[in-house]
Design a protein around this motif. Structure first.
Motif, mmCIF file in Angstrom:
data_model
loop_
_atom_site.group_PDB
_atom_site.id
_atom_site.type_symbol
_atom_site.label_atom_id
_atom_site.label_comp_id
_atom_site.label_asym_id
_atom_site.label_seq_id
_atom_site.Cartn_x
_atom_site.Cartn_y
_atom_site.Cartn_z
ATOM 1 N N ALA A 95 0.839 -1.201 0.000
ATOM 2 C CA ALA A 95 0.000 0.000 0.000
ATOM 3 C C ALA A 95 0.871 1.247 0.000
ATOM 4 C CB ALA A 95 -0.916 -0.004 1.222
ATOM 5 N N LYS A 96 0.289 2.362 -0.504
ATOM 6 C CA LYS A 96 1.011 3.633 -0.571
ATOM 7 C C LYS A 96 0.261 4.700 0.217
ATOM 8 C CE LYS A 96 3.041 2.686 -5.113
ATOM 9 N NZ LYS A 96 3.157 3.156 -6.527
ATOM 10 N N LEU A 97 0.997 5.433 1.055
ATOM 11 C CA LEU A 97 0.457 6.553 1.818
ATOM 12 C C LEU A 97 1.260 7.798 1.481
ATOM 13 C CD1 LEU A 97 0.077 4.890 5.364
ATOM 14 C CD2 LEU A 97 -1.590 4.922 3.488
ATOM 15 N N THR A 98 0.668 8.955 1.669
ATOM 16 C CA THR A 98 1.333 10.231 1.403
ATOM 17 C C THR A 98 1.441 11.013 2.699
ATOM 18 O OG1 THR A 98 0.350 10.261 -0.813
ATOM 19 C CG2 THR A 98 1.306 12.318 -0.006
ATOM 20 N N ASP A 99 2.676 11.421 3.053
ATOM 21 C CA ASP A 99 2.836 12.163 4.300
ATOM 22 C C ASP A 99 2.524 13.641 4.090
ATOM 23 O OD1 ASP A 99 5.014 13.289 3.029
ATOM 24 O OD2 ASP A 99 6.513 12.223 4.210
ATOM 25 N N LEU A 100 2.697 14.445 5.144
ATOM 26 C CA LEU A 100 2.340 15.863 5.091
ATOM 27 C C LEU A 100 3.213 16.647 4.128
ATOM 28 C CD1 LEU A 100 1.711 16.541 8.893
ATOM 29 C CD2 LEU A 100 0.013 16.121 7.108
ATOM 30 N N ASP A 101 4.401 16.142 3.851
ATOM 31 C CA ASP A 101 5.305 16.820 2.918
ATOM 32 C C ASP A 101 5.098 16.373 1.476
ATOM 33 O OD1 ASP A 101 6.514 18.205 5.014
ATOM 34 O OD2 ASP A 101 7.873 16.529 5.419
ATOM 35 N N GLY A 102 4.118 15.498 1.247
ATOM 36 C CA GLY A 102 3.851 15.013 -0.102
ATOM 37 C C GLY A 102 4.693 13.830 -0.508
ATOM 38 N N LYS A 103 5.484 13.294 0.405
ATOM 39 C CA LYS A 103 6.323 12.142 0.100
ATOM 40 C C LYS A 103 5.512 10.857 0.180
ATOM 41 C CE LYS A 103 10.628 9.882 1.503
ATOM 42 N NZ LYS A 103 11.758 9.874 2.470
ATOM 43 N N ILE A 104 5.693 10.000 -0.814
ATOM 44 C CA ILE A 104 4.935 8.742 -0.866
ATOM 45 C C ILE A 104 5.673 7.663 -0.076
ATOM 46 C CG2 ILE A 104 4.057 6.928 -2.377
ATOM 47 C CD1 ILE A 104 3.668 9.027 -4.527
ATOM 48 N N LEU A 105 4.942 7.030 0.854
ATOM 49 C CA LEU A 105 5.500 5.961 1.682
ATOM 50 C C LEU A 105 4.895 4.632 1.262
ATOM 51 C CD1 LEU A 105 5.174 7.756 5.140
ATOM 52 C CD2 LEU A 105 7.145 7.747 3.602
ATOM 53 N N LYS A 106 5.724 3.634 1.015
ATOM 54 C CA LYS A 106 5.254 2.310 0.624
ATOM 55 C C LYS A 106 5.344 1.365 1.813
ATOM 56 C CE LYS A 106 5.697 -1.120 -3.036
ATOM 57 N NZ LYS A 106 6.415 -1.511 -4.275
ATOM 58 N N ILE A 107 4.222 0.709 2.132
ATOM 59 C CA ILE A 107 4.154 -0.203 3.278
ATOM 60 C C ILE A 107 4.858 -1.514 2.919
ATOM 61 C CG2 ILE A 107 2.641 -1.402 4.891
ATOM 62 C CD1 ILE A 107 2.637 1.653 5.104
ATOM 63 N N LYS A 108 5.794 -1.908 3.788
ATOM 64 C CA LYS A 108 6.556 -3.130 3.549
ATOM 65 C C LYS A 108 6.388 -4.094 4.731
ATOM 66 C CE LYS A 108 10.148 -0.707 0.935
ATOM 67 N NZ LYS A 108 11.596 -0.387 0.842
ATOM 68 N N LYS A 109 6.641 -5.343 4.473
ATOM 69 C CA LYS A 109 6.633 -6.356 5.530
ATOM 70 C C LYS A 109 7.911 -6.206 6.348
ATOM 71 C CE LYS A 109 6.147 -11.384 6.073
ATOM 72 N NZ LYS A 109 6.003 -12.676 5.336
ATOM 73 N N GLY A 110 7.757 -6.179 7.692
ATOM 74 C CA GLY A 110 8.938 -5.982 8.516
ATOM 75 C C GLY A 110 8.745 -6.515 9.920
#
Length: 800
Positions: free
Chosen positions: A96-111
Motif C-alpha cells: 500500500a502507498k500513503l502520502t505524508d504531510l510533505d507530499g512524500k509517498i510511503l510504501k508499506i513493507k513487511k517488517g
C-alpha cells in the motif's frame, strides 16, 4: 461549476453510476464536461476487523493484533491505545502507498518491530490525510463490509458542469439534485428542521432600509453573538475545495457552503464595524472610493447599488463585500445577509468594475426569491454546531412586494405538433409532477395548467413548457422523421453561376482565393485614385463603426495589397491571389455596384528548388493566366491594348478587350503605391468586369475534327520599335484573310546595342495546314510570301 457526487447524494438516493448520471444531465441540457475522482493520497487501504490482540513480548506500548479483511488474516504490530478486539478500522496492506504531510509517498513493507513480524499497518485519520490530527487508529462503522477499499468510502466523484445563462436554477447542489430527481423520477430527501431558537430581537440590534426596491426585491438579515472565528472542520473544507473554493475561516466558509448548496449568495458583516447599527440598500450618489475584500481599492461609479451603514459603504450589492467590515479572527458578533438583487443591476455593476464573482454570476442568472430566509436558517444551523454558545436573533425580512404565483397553460395538440410526439394529458401530468409544477388538467379544453416554482425564472411562455417536456421525456425518445424537402423552382442567378465557374477556373490556375470586407479606410481608398477613380466617385458610409470601415471599396486592389502586406510581414513573399467581389463607385450622381474579379501575383513563380534560383513572376505570367481563363470561358477576339493608368508602371500595363468591349485592366502596380504600404516585391494586378465577361462569353461551343493532315511552320523576323506593342503586328496579320494560316505566335524578341536605342527584332511563327489534303512546299511558300507582303505593305502605309 464543480459538484461532488457525495453532496448530491445528501438530497437523492442514487443507484446509478457516475457515467450514467453525467449522460442523464447532458441529455437534459446540463452539459457535463468532465467526471473525475478525487485524489485521496493513499492506495490499497481496506476495511478490516481486529479479531484479537495480545501484548507485545518486548514492548509495553505495542500490541500484536490479528486482523481480517474478510478473506485473509494478517498479524499487525500496532501502538494505538484504541486498538482492541472487534474494532473495524483501516488496514494498509503490504504494498500500500500513503502520502505524508510533505507530499512524500510511503510504501508499506513487511517488517519486524522489536522482533515480531508485522504484515501491514493499521492507519489513523491523520496518516490517511482525512484529518489534520487524530488520536489512535481510525474507527469505522460496523456496517462496512470487510475488504472494501477506503477509496470507495472516502473518495468522491466531481462533476464539472457547463451551464447556459437560462439555467440559473441549477447553480447549486439542490438545483442539480432537483433536475436529477425529475429526470430519474426520484423523490428529494426531506431535510431536517433547521430552525434555531431565537433569544434576542433583531429590531434591538439593527435597522434595515431599502431605498431602491426596484433593484433589491428582498433583503433578509440575522444578528448572531458569541461567534468563534477559526478554521473550518475537515468535512467543510473538503466540500468547498472539491467545488474549487478556498477555505478562509468557519464563518466565511459557511456562507460559501450555503451559496453552493442552495444557490443563495450570502455575506457576513462584522457587526461591531458597522456604524450606527443600520443597513441601507441604495445606489451611490457619487463616485466612491471603496476597498473590497480582495484588498483592492476601487472607484465605484455613481448609481452603483451598494450596501451602506449610517456613514460608509459596506458592500457592493451582489458582487463583493468591503474589507473594512469583514470578519476577522477577533470578530464576536456578525450580521448575516441574504438578499435578492435585480440581475441587470448586478450585471451593470460587474461591467462597470470589470469584476465578476461567484456571487454575481448567480445573481445575474436570477436566483430564487424565496431563498433568503431558508439560507439564513441553514447558515445559522451550521454555525450553531461550530460555535456552541451561539446567540441568535430572529430574521428581519424586507420585501418590496409579495411574491405572486405564476401559472401557464400548455395545449396538448400544440406540444405534440411541435415535438412530433403522441403524449397524452396523463403523460404531461406525470412529467410536470416530477418537475414540481403542480399540474391541473382540463380534459374538455385539452390543455394542462401548471404553477411555475419560484426558482424557475426561465419559464416564461408556453414554448418553455414544451422544452421542459422534451427534456424530461428525453430528446432521444422523440421519434425521428425525415425532414420535408422543398426545392425551389427558381433558377440560380446567371451571375452567381458565372462567379462559381470563374472561381473554379482560377483555382485550377493555382491561385488562392481571398475574401475581404467591402468597407475600407480612406487611406486604402486613395489607392484607387490612380485607376480612373477620384474622391468624387467614392461612396462614404453615413455612420461608420470606425474610420477603417468608412468607404465602400472602388477597386479590389486595396484589399489584395493589404493581404500581400500582411503576408510579407510574416515573411511570405510569394503569393498567387484572386478575389471575386463587388466594387462600388458614383458616376454623375448615380451609384454603381459592379461584380468584379481580380488577380494579384507577387514573389516567386514556383516554390524554391535546390537545383536553381527561384524565378520571379512577371507581367506575362499574369497575362497567361488571363488568356487561359478567356479560353475556358470561350471568349474570342481577345486583345491587349496599351493603357495609361497612373497606378500602373508606364510601360507594363494594358486594357483588355474582346472585340470593342473593355473587359478589364492588367499591369505592374506602380512602385509609388507599393511604397505607401512598404511592399518591396514587384506586384502584378489585373481586374476584370464580371458583367462584361458574361456578355462576351460564347455559350455555344463549335466542335472541330482533329487535323488529319500535317502542317508546316514558317518564321518571319522583322525590326520593330520598342515603343510600339507587338499586338499591332498580330492585328495586321489577322486582317489578312487566309484559309491555310491556322495560328501565329511570337517566337522571340531580340535587343542589342548594335540595333540602336528603342530598337528590337521580333520573330513570329506561322503555322499552315490544309484541312483536306497535305500541303505542298510551293503552296506554303506562296501563301506565306503573300501574307508577309501584305503585312509589310500595311506597315509602310502606317509609317507614312
Amino acid at each position: 461549476m464543480l459538484i461532488p457526487l457525495s453532496w448530491i447524494k445528501d438530497y437523492l438516493d442514487l443507484n446509478i453510476t457516475a457515467t450514467e448520471i453525467a449522460d442523464t444531465l447532458t441529455l437534459a441540457g446540463l452539459e457535463v464536461d468532465k467526471v473525475e475522482k478525487t485524489d485521496l493520497g493513499f492506495e490499497n487501504v481496506v476495511v478490516a476487523k481486529v479479531l484479537k490482540t495480545s501484548p507485545h513480548p518486548e514492548a509495553d506500548r505495542l500490541q500484536v493484533a490479528e486482523v481480517s479483511d474478510g478473506t485473509n488474516t494478517f498479524q499487525i504490530v500496532c501502538g494505538a491505545t484504541n486498538c482492541r478486539e472487534g474494532l473495524v478500522t483501516a488496514l494498509a496492506k503490504v504494498g500500500a502507498k500513503l502520502t505524508d504531510l510533505d507530499g512524500k509517498i510511503l510504501k508499506i513493507k513487511k517488517g519486524k518491530l522489536r522482533g515480531v513480524e508485522s504484515c501491514g499497518m493499521l492507519c489513523a485519520e491523520e496518516e490517511l490525510g482525512l484529518s489534520s490530527a487524530s488520536s489512535g487508529i481510525i474507527e469505522l462503522s460496523d456496517n462496512y463490509t470487510l475488504g472494501t477499499s477506503l477509496e470507495d468510502l472516502y473518495g468522491d466523484i466531481i462533476f464539472e458542469i457547463s451551464l447556459t445563462p437560462n439555467l440559473g436554477h441549477c447553480t447549486s447542489v439542490i438545483g442539480v439534485a432537483r433536475e436529477l430527481a425529475a429526470l430519474l423520477n426520484l423523490k428529494l430527501k426531506q431535510q431536517s428542521n433547521l430552525k434555531i431558537s431565537e433569544t434576542i430581537s433583531i429590531s434591538d440590534k439593527v435597522k434595515v432600509t431599502v431605498e431602491n426596491p426596484d433593484h433589491c426585491y428582498r433583503y433578509a438579515a440575522r444578528y448572531l453573538e458569541n461567534i468563534e472565528v477559526g478554521p473550518s472542520p475537515s468535512w467543510l473544507k473538503a466540500r468547498l475545495e472539491a467545488c474549487g473554493i478556498r477555505s478562509i475561516n468557519n464563518i466565511v466558509d459557511v456562507t460559501n457552503y450555503v451559496m453552493l448548496s442552495l444557490g443563495q449568495p450570502m455575506h457576513a458583516f462584522d457587526y461591531d464595524k458597522l456604524q450606527g447599527s443600520e443597513i441601507i440598500v441604495k445606489t451611490s450618489k457619487q463616485d466612491e472610493q471603496f476597498t473590497t475584500l480582495d484588498d483592492i481599492e476601487r472607484t465605484i461609479p455613481k448609481n452603483t447599488l451598494m450596501i451602506f451603514d449610517i456613514e460608509n459603504p459596506a458592500a457592493i450589492a451582489g458582487v463583493m463585500g468591503g474589507l473594512a467590515s469583514s470578519v476577522t479572527e477577533n470578530t464576536t458578533r456578525i450580521l448575516l445577509e441574504a438578499a435578492h438583487f435585480d440581475p441587470s443591476t448586478v450585471r451593470k455593476s460587474c461591467k462597470a468594475l470589470n469584476l465578476r464573482t461567484d456571487s454575481s454570476s448567480r445573481f445575474e442568472k436570477n436566483i430564487d426569491p424565496k431563498n433568503p430566509p431558508q439560507a439564513l436558517e441553514l447558515a445559522t444551523s451550521l454555525l450553531s454546531k461550530l460555535c456552541p454558545n451561539l446567540i441568535v436573533s430572529n430574521i428581519i425580512d424586507e420585501q418590496a412586494r409579495p411574491l405572486e404565483k405564476k401559472t401557464l397553460c400548455l395545449r396538448k395538440d400544440k406540444l405534440n405538433k411541435t415535438l412530433g410526439t403522441k403524449l397524452s394529458l396523463g403523460d404531461l401530468q406525470e412529467i410536470f409532477t416530477r418537475l414540481d409544477f403542480n399540474p391541473k388538467l382540463d380534459e374538455e379544453k385539452n390543455f394542462i395548467e401548471v404553477e411555475i416554482p419560484s426558482y424557475r425564472n426561465d419559464i416564461l411562455s408556453e414554448i418553455d413548457l414544451v422544452e421542459e417536456v422534451a427534456r424530461i421525456y428525453g430528446y432521444h425518445n422523440i421519434p425521428d422523421k425525415d425532414p420535408a424537402c422543398h426545392i425551389s423552382n427558381l433558377e440560380h442567378s446567371k451571375l452567381y453561376l458565372e462567379e462559381k465557374k470563374i472561381r473554379s477556373y482560377l483555382v485550377q490556375e493555382g491561385l488562392q482565393e481571398c475574401v475581404s470586407c467591402n468597407l475600407i479606410s480612406p487611406k486604402l481608398a486613395h489607392l484607387g485614385f490612380d485607376f480612373s477613380h477620384t474622391k468624387d466617385t467614392l461612396i462614404e458610409v453615413l455612420q461608420p463603426s470606425s474610420i477603417d470601415q468608412s468607404i465602400l471599396r472602388p477597386s479590389l486592389l486595396p484589399n489584395l495589397l493589404q493581404a500581400a502586406k500582411l503576408n510579407a510581414d510574416f515573411q511570405n513573399f510569394s503569393l498567387p491571389l484572386f478575389e471575386i467581389g463587388k466594387i462600388h463607385f458614383k458616376d454623375e450622381g448615380n451609384f454603381h455596384e459592379r461584380p468584379s474579379a481580380a488577380i494579384l501575383l507577387t514573389g516567386g513563380k514556383h516554390p524554391h528548388h535546390w537545383q536553381g534560383n527561384q524565378k520571379q513572376c512577371d507581367y506575362f505570367d499574369l497575362k497567361g493566366i488571363l488568356e487561359n481563363l478567356f479560353e475556358k470561358l470561350r471568349i474570342k477576339n481577345i486583345s491587349f491594348s496599351k493603357s495609361s493608368l497612373s497606378g500602373f508602371h508606364p510601360g507594363r500595363q494594358a486594357n483588355i478587350y474582346s472585340g470593342q468591349d473593355l473587359l478589364g485592366i492588367i499591369g505592374e502596380v506602380h512602385p509609388n503605391i507599393l511604397s505607401t504600404l512598404d511592399i518591396e516585391k514587384k506586384v502584378y494586378f489585373a481586374e476584370l468586369n464580371m458583367s462584361a465577361l458574361f456578355q462576351a462569353e460564347s455559350l455555344n461551343q463549335l466542335m472541330q475534327a482533329l487535323p488529319q493532315f500535317p502542317g508546316s511552320d514558317r518564321d518571319w523576323t522583322l525590326p520593330f520599335s520598342t515603343k510600339e506593342p507587338a499586338q499591332n503586328i498580330f492585328n495586321l496579320i489577322r486582317d489578312v484573310p487566309s484559309r491555310l494560316l491556322k495560328s501565329v505566335s511570337l517566337l522571340d524578341e531580340y535587343t542589342s546595342e548594335s540595333l540602336g536605342a528603342e530598337k528590337r527584332t521580333l520573330t513570329f511563327r506561322f503555322h499552315y495546314r490544309d484541312d483536306k489534303k497535305t500541303l505542298e512546299l510551293k503552296t506554303v511558300e506562296k501563301e506565306h510570301s503573300r501574307i508577309i507582303s501584305m503585312v509589310e505593305s500595311k506597315l509602310q502605309t502606317s509609317k507614312k
